[in-house]
Design an enzyme around this catalytic site. Sequence first.
Site, PDB file in Angstrom:
ATOM      1  CG  ASN A   9      -1.793   1.143   1.383  1.00 52.16           C
ATOM      2  OD1 ASN A   9      -1.759   2.045   0.552  1.00 52.16           O
ATOM      3  ND2 ASN A   9      -2.598   1.153   2.418  1.00 52.16           N
ATOM      4  CE  LYS A  16      -0.194   2.815   6.667  1.00 51.08           C
ATOM      5  NZ  LYS A  16      -1.525   3.301   6.778  1.00 51.08           N
ATOM      6  NE  ARG A  96      -6.178   1.738   0.162  1.00 46.36           N
ATOM      7  CZ  ARG A  96      -6.470   1.857   1.431  1.00 46.36           C
ATOM      8  NH1 ARG A  96      -5.575   1.652   2.333  1.00 46.36           N
ATOM      9  NH2 ARG A  96      -7.681   2.173   1.788  1.00 46.36           N
ATOM     10  CG  HIS A 184     -12.282   4.852   3.198  1.00 53.19           C
ATOM     11  ND1 HIS A 184     -12.831   5.982   3.745  1.00 53.19           N
ATOM     12  CD2 HIS A 184     -10.946   4.945   3.413  1.00 53.19           C
ATOM     13  CE1 HIS A 184     -11.868   6.736   4.274  1.00 53.19           C
ATOM     14  NE2 HIS A 184     -10.715   6.120   4.073  1.00 53.19           N
ATOM     15  CG  HIS A 211     -13.085   3.731   7.039  1.00 53.21           C
ATOM     16  ND1 HIS A 211     -12.479   2.510   6.819  1.00 53.21           N
ATOM     17  CD2 HIS A 211     -12.077   4.633   7.138  1.00 53.21           C
ATOM     18  CE1 HIS A 211     -11.165   2.677   6.786  1.00 53.21           C
ATOM     19  NE2 HIS A 211     -10.901   3.965   6.973  1.00 53.21           N
ATOM     20  NE  ARG A 244      -7.846  13.267   3.454  1.00 51.20           N
ATOM     21  CZ  ARG A 244      -7.967  11.957   3.227  1.00 51.20           C
ATOM     22  NH1 ARG A 244      -8.672  11.525   2.203  1.00 51.20           N
ATOM     23  NH2 ARG A 244      -7.407  11.074   4.010  1.00 51.20           N
ATOM     24  CD  GLU A 334     -10.871  -1.013  13.826  1.00 52.33           C
ATOM     25  OE1 GLU A 334      -9.845  -1.385  14.422  1.00 52.33           O
ATOM     26  OE2 GLU A 334     -10.997  -1.037  12.593  1.00 52.33           O
ATOM     27  CD  GLU A 382      -8.541  -0.055   4.664  1.00 52.94           C
ATOM     28  OE1 GLU A 382      -7.980   0.105   5.769  1.00 52.94           O
ATOM     29  OE2 GLU A 382      -8.826   0.881   3.910  1.00 52.94           O
TER      30      GLU A 382
HETATM   31  P1  ADP Z   1      -5.658   5.583   8.599  1.00 54.77           P
HETATM   32  O1  ADP Z   1      -6.851   6.228   7.956  1.00 54.77           O
HETATM   33  O2  ADP Z   1      -4.386   6.347   8.426  1.00 54.77           O
HETATM   34  O3  ADP Z   1      -5.548   4.080   8.364  1.00 54.77           O
HETATM   35  P2  ADP Z   1      -6.503   4.825  11.282  1.00 54.77           P
HETATM   36  O4  ADP Z   1      -7.662   4.019  10.842  1.00 54.77           O
HETATM   37  O5  ADP Z   1      -5.363   4.145  11.948  1.00 54.77           O
HETATM   38  O6  ADP Z   1      -5.939   5.764  10.143  1.00 54.77           O
HETATM   39  O7  ADP Z   1      -7.080   5.955  12.282  1.00 54.77           O
HETATM   40  C1  ADP Z   1      -6.288   6.976  12.764  1.00 54.77           C
HETATM   41  C2  ADP Z   1      -7.134   7.821  13.711  1.00 54.77           C
HETATM   42  O8  ADP Z   1      -7.630   6.988  14.761  1.00 54.77           O
HETATM   43  C3  ADP Z   1      -6.380   8.967  14.359  1.00 54.77           C
HETATM   44  O9  ADP Z   1      -7.172  10.137  14.345  1.00 54.77           O
HETATM   45  C4  ADP Z   1      -6.226   8.498  15.803  1.00 54.77           C
HETATM   46  O10 ADP Z   1      -6.220   9.562  16.698  1.00 54.77           O
HETATM   47  C5  ADP Z   1      -7.505   7.702  15.975  1.00 54.77           C
HETATM   48  N1  ADP Z   1      -7.453   6.815  17.133  1.00 54.77           N
HETATM   49  C6  ADP Z   1      -6.691   5.707  17.315  1.00 54.77           C
HETATM   50  N2  ADP Z   1      -6.883   5.198  18.567  1.00 54.77           N
HETATM   51  C7  ADP Z   1      -7.794   6.013  19.170  1.00 54.77           C
HETATM   52  C8  ADP Z   1      -8.407   6.046  20.463  1.00 54.77           C
HETATM   53  N3  ADP Z   1      -8.141   5.136  21.394  1.00 54.77           N
HETATM   54  N4  ADP Z   1      -9.298   7.035  20.723  1.00 54.77           N
HETATM   55  C9  ADP Z   1      -9.574   7.973  19.794  1.00 54.77           C
HETATM   56  N5  ADP Z   1      -9.045   8.004  18.577  1.00 54.77           N
HETATM   57  C10 ADP Z   1      -8.153   7.039  18.262  1.00 54.77           C
END
Ligand code: ADP
Length: 400
Positions: A9, A16, A96, A184, A211, A244, A334, A382
């Site tokens: 990716n 990644k 990806r 996504h 998402h 964004r 999550e 993903e």
């Molecule tokens: P990407 O879109 O880069 O794959 P992720 O799905 O890993 O990103 O999500 C990143 C976001 O998730 C960031 O804004 C991070 O602050 C948030 N995040 C991760 N863990 C927590 C948590 N425990 N509480 C709140 N936000 C979180």
Amino acid sequence: MSGCISVINSGSSSIKFSLFDQIEQEEMRLIFSGQIEGIGTAPKFKAKDGDGLVIDEKQFEQGASSGHEHLMEELIDWIRARRLELGLELRGVGHRVVHGGPFYSRPVKVDDQVLAELEQFIVLAPLHQPHNLSSIRTILQMSGDIEQVACFDTAFHRTNPPEAQTFALPYELSEEGVRRYGFHGLSYEYIARRLPELAPELANGRVIVAHLGNGVSMCGLNIGVSVASTMGFSAMDGLVMGTRPGNLDPGVVLYLLQEKQMSGDEIADLLYKRSGLLGISGISNDMRVLLASEDPRAKEAIEIFVYRIGREIGSLTAALGGLDGLIFTAGIGEHSPEIRQRVCDVASWLGIELDEAANGRGETLISRPQSKIAVMVIPTNEELMIATHTRDVLLGDVTV
Ligand code: ADP
């Protein structure tokens, strides 16, 4: 030697990667994953095994050796050395690819002709597509006999009805590709495949998947099929994201161009890198930082983030003709009970009743039994989706 599949990716500042084996089984096994971050500045490499333990780490020198192509070559050599140590034979590499244009509705094996076609979509996703494709090209040049598969973020939404995909612009623009694509898709497809195992009845219903990561979007699923998405022509539309803005009156862009005399590049920088949660708060794009902050602008950023999700839940519910379930996924979805709670509060008019204890524990089902809408937390994957597609395209569907 048993077979394995690698997943790449490749983004503007990071690559990644992961490797899966047990490719003949329905759910493949993650052997390792990792990333090179800080490409163009100070690239750093880190890899972890399937249990999340760090197995290798290094910092690259700045300069000629820190470019995308060179790092990709180093990464391919690293993956090759590791898999040979483990006695694994590479069956193919899945990538990806952000944009599959109007017609690619499923993953595709890449040859020179496909690559040339995908290059035409660079204008539609100038920040991502060139990097996605350059990794494919580097591997082609290094070793032309490695089979490669492109998996698109847009493909899953090609089932949206035409009215959901067309802007009210002169038709020629639509024919030239200015239309809503949605993104996504690999995440939503993973959730759509997982849902029948977790909640078979809900999988046959009308579901919104939220998402909520760095990139943020929602998708309306009707019996597992995408009917609408909050993202459109670019991955900038829809909800408030880390950096964004999401949905924006095009008049704002005209104002920036005509009144503020900003250039196209300056506007792109503003909209991709300096807006969203970071732009509103002036503090951070990281939801954890904002949730922990007492600063009124951090609070306002979260307020707007949740408000816009609430409004789009209404819009997607209308597109679906009703709602049976709401699913949270990705980093924020999550891991943040607080954001889930606040989203459920603004959507409570739908008859959502959250089970606060289950939400706090991050259980899979977080709504009360009497809730009109089932609310769930399902971690997305993903990479596994890309590996599965790659396996299926290259080897046929080998599962029984
Ligand atoms: P990407 O879109 O880069 O794959 P992720 O799905 O890993 O990103 O999500 C990143 C976001 O998730 C960031 O804004 C991070 O602050 C948030 N995040 C991760 N863990 C927590 C948590 N425990 N509480 C709140 N936000 C979180």
